[in-house]
Motif scaffolding. Structure first.
Motif, mmCIF file in Angstrom:
data_model
loop_
_atom_site.group_PDB
_atom_site.id
_atom_site.type_symbol
_atom_site.label_atom_id
_atom_site.label_comp_id
_atom_site.label_asym_id
_atom_site.label_seq_id
_atom_site.Cartn_x
_atom_site.Cartn_y
_atom_site.Cartn_z
ATOM 1 N N MET A 9 -21.836 23.092 -25.509
ATOM 2 C CA MET A 9 -20.997 23.043 -26.706
ATOM 3 C C MET A 9 -19.642 23.680 -26.452
ATOM 4 N N ILE A 10 -19.651 24.817 -25.764
ATOM 5 C CA ILE A 10 -18.405 25.535 -25.514
ATOM 6 C C ILE A 10 -17.534 24.795 -24.508
ATOM 7 N N ALA A 11 -18.147 24.318 -23.438
ATOM 8 C CA ALA A 11 -17.375 23.753 -22.323
ATOM 9 C C ALA A 11 -16.978 22.303 -22.530
ATOM 10 N N LEU A 12 -17.759 21.544 -23.286
ATOM 11 C CA LEU A 12 -17.549 20.102 -23.332
ATOM 12 C C LEU A 12 -17.017 19.579 -24.660
ATOM 13 N N HIS A 13 -16.955 20.414 -25.690
ATOM 14 C CA HIS A 13 -16.591 19.865 -27.006
ATOM 15 C C HIS A 13 -15.168 19.313 -27.040
ATOM 16 N N ASN A 14 -14.291 19.762 -26.147
ATOM 17 C CA ASN A 14 -12.936 19.208 -26.134
ATOM 18 C C ASN A 14 -12.892 17.757 -25.670
ATOM 19 N N LEU A 15 -13.971 17.278 -25.057
ATOM 20 C CA LEU A 15 -14.053 15.857 -24.736
ATOM 21 C C LEU A 15 -14.074 15.010 -26.005
ATOM 22 N N LEU A 16 -14.431 15.637 -27.125
ATOM 23 C CA LEU A 16 -14.524 14.916 -28.396
ATOM 24 C C LEU A 16 -13.202 14.876 -29.151
ATOM 25 N N ASP A 17 -12.184 15.548 -28.636
ATOM 26 C CA ASP A 17 -10.896 15.636 -29.351
ATOM 27 C C ASP A 17 -10.297 14.274 -29.716
ATOM 28 N N PRO A 18 -10.385 13.261 -28.837
ATOM 29 C CA PRO A 18 -9.764 11.973 -29.204
ATOM 30 C C PRO A 18 -10.470 11.233 -30.331
ATOM 31 N N ILE A 19 -11.686 11.663 -30.675
ATOM 32 C CA ILE A 19 -12.452 10.955 -31.698
ATOM 33 C C ILE A 19 -11.961 11.372 -33.080
ATOM 34 N N SER A 20 -11.558 10.407 -33.876
ATOM 35 C CA SER A 20 -11.070 10.673 -35.221
ATOM 36 C C SER A 20 -12.187 10.464 -36.240
ATOM 37 N N ALA A 21 -12.170 11.264 -37.287
ATOM 38 C CA ALA A 21 -13.211 11.174 -38.314
ATOM 39 C C ALA A 21 -13.226 9.812 -38.996
ATOM 40 N N GLU A 22 -12.076 9.158 -39.060
ATOM 41 C CA GLU A 22 -11.980 7.889 -39.785
ATOM 42 C C GLU A 22 -12.914 6.824 -39.239
ATOM 43 N N ARG A 23 -13.229 6.884 -37.957
ATOM 44 C CA ARG A 23 -14.087 5.846 -37.380
ATOM 45 C C ARG A 23 -15.525 5.911 -37.904
ATOM 46 N N PHE A 24 -15.890 7.016 -38.582
ATOM 47 C CA PHE A 24 -17.256 7.155 -39.082
ATOM 48 C C PHE A 24 -17.395 6.701 -40.530
ATOM 49 N N GLY A 25 -16.305 6.192 -41.098
ATOM 50 C CA GLY A 25 -16.380 5.650 -42.453
ATOM 51 C C GLY A 25 -16.780 6.690 -43.478
ATOM 52 N N ARG A 26 -17.809 6.383 -44.264
ATOM 53 C CA ARG A 26 -18.235 7.292 -45.321
ATOM 54 C C ARG A 26 -18.793 8.601 -44.773
ATOM 55 N N ALA A 27 -19.222 8.604 -43.520
ATOM 56 C CA ALA A 27 -19.754 9.825 -42.901
ATOM 57 C C ALA A 27 -18.664 10.649 -42.220
ATOM 58 N N ALA A 28 -17.395 10.314 -42.483
ATOM 59 C CA ALA A 28 -16.291 11.028 -41.828
ATOM 60 C C ALA A 28 -16.305 12.511 -42.137
ATOM 61 N N TRP A 29 -16.781 12.878 -43.321
ATOM 62 C CA TRP A 29 -16.794 14.291 -43.718
ATOM 63 C C TRP A 29 -17.678 15.130 -42.788
ATOM 64 N N ILE A 30 -18.713 14.505 -42.215
ATOM 65 C CA ILE A 30 -19.574 15.237 -41.279
ATOM 66 C C ILE A 30 -18.781 15.628 -40.032
ATOM 67 N N TRP A 31 -17.970 14.679 -39.549
ATOM 68 C CA TRP A 31 -17.137 14.975 -38.370
ATOM 69 C C TRP A 31 -16.074 16.023 -38.703
ATOM 70 N N ASP A 32 -15.559 15.977 -39.924
ATOM 71 C CA ASP A 32 -14.599 16.997 -40.354
ATOM 72 C C ASP A 32 -15.231 18.386 -40.295
ATOM 73 N N ILE A 33 -16.447 18.492 -40.742
ATOM 74 C CA ILE A 33 -17.145 19.782 -40.732
ATOM 75 C C ILE A 33 -17.413 20.245 -39.311
ATOM 76 N N LEU A 34 -17.774 19.311 -38.441
ATOM 77 C CA LEU A 34 -18.166 19.676 -37.091
ATOM 78 C C LEU A 34 -16.984 19.937 -36.170
#
Length: 264
Positions: A89-114
């Protein structure tokens, strides 16, 4: 976050509690902190708690609470697995930076929280995810694993903390200098050496990047090893503040708010 995980481990082992008892404590404590975030802290910040008047800002108590609830489940895994998950989680979470919450549609709020600072609406109430929690869950889980080190003798424990702290600090310098991975914001050469150093140190905390965590956790472990050798009187400010941290956290925010009101 690190010492919250450490404290959870020590509470369980030194108090001879079961994992079930620890899990229930973490869940109840986590929920309580979340409630305090959206009531008492909201009252301090906005002088009211009506949810429709101002956005609900999810900051540090929220992040600690969610991380505690996550740790309540993680503790049932083998310690080596928890350690691997927390490091990942500490070392690899920056790999997720390019992922935008909008791509998850109605579940975007989960990505916002995470993982992403954002604003989302729920039943007419706007929530601001000021402290995305995914990396913090990893830090708290790492603190839980660090608890096993505190079962060692003092000399071995201090030696480990110093060596680990120096390794993390050195890793920050190397990873940051490479300037490819570790923080969404790259550093750059500035007009003066001072501002170049500031650019180098200007790393992201929301959510905490790998560089931020290396830069802070490394020195913290070295300080932790050094503090073990110091014996504080019970009236020492570090002891007084450390025993009731929430009171002083809330009190300093209230004082700052009152000062701001007085200056307007």
């Amino acid at each position: 976050m690190l010492t919250a995980g450490l404290g959870a481990y020590l509470w369980m082992t030194r108090g001879h509690h079961s994992k079930g008892e620890l899990s229930r404590l973490l869940i109840s404590r986590g929920i309580w902190l979340i409630v305090l975030e959206v009531t008492i802290l909201r009252l301090i910040f906005f002088s009211q708690i009506r949810f429709t008047a101002n956005p609900v800002i999810l900051i540090i108590l929220w992040a600690i609470g969610i991380s505690m609830i996550a740790l309540a489940g993680l503790i049932y895994l083998p310690m080596r697995v928890i350690a691997a998950v927390s490091i990942a989680m500490i070392a690899l979470h920056n790999l997720l930076d390019p992922i935008s919450a909008e791509r998850f549609g109605r579940a975007a709020w989960i990505w916002d929280i995470l993982h992403q600072q954002n604003v989302f609406a729920f039943h007419g109430i706007n929530f601001v995810t000021a402290y995305p929690v995914l990396p913090w869950i990893g830090v708290m889980a790492a603190g839980y694993c660090l608890g096993t080190v505190f079962e060692w003798d003092a000399h071995r424990r201090r030696s480990f903390l110093v060596r680990m702290g120096l390794v993390l600090a050195a890793a920050f310098v190397v990873v940051r200098a490479v300037n490819i991975y570790g923080d969404p914001q790259r550093w750059s050469h500035q007009a003066s050496p001072v501002f170049t150093v500031l650019s180098f140190l200007n790393v992201r905390k929301y959510p905490p990047s790998l560089d931020f965590l290396l830069m802070t956790l490394g020195p913290a472990m070295v300080v932790m090893a050094w503090l073990e050798k110091v014996h504080f009187h019970f009236t020492n400010p570090l002891i007084v503040f450390g025993r009731v941290p929430f009171f002083y956290y809330g009190a300093h925010l209230l004082l700052a708010h009152l000062i701001a009101i007085g200056m307007n």
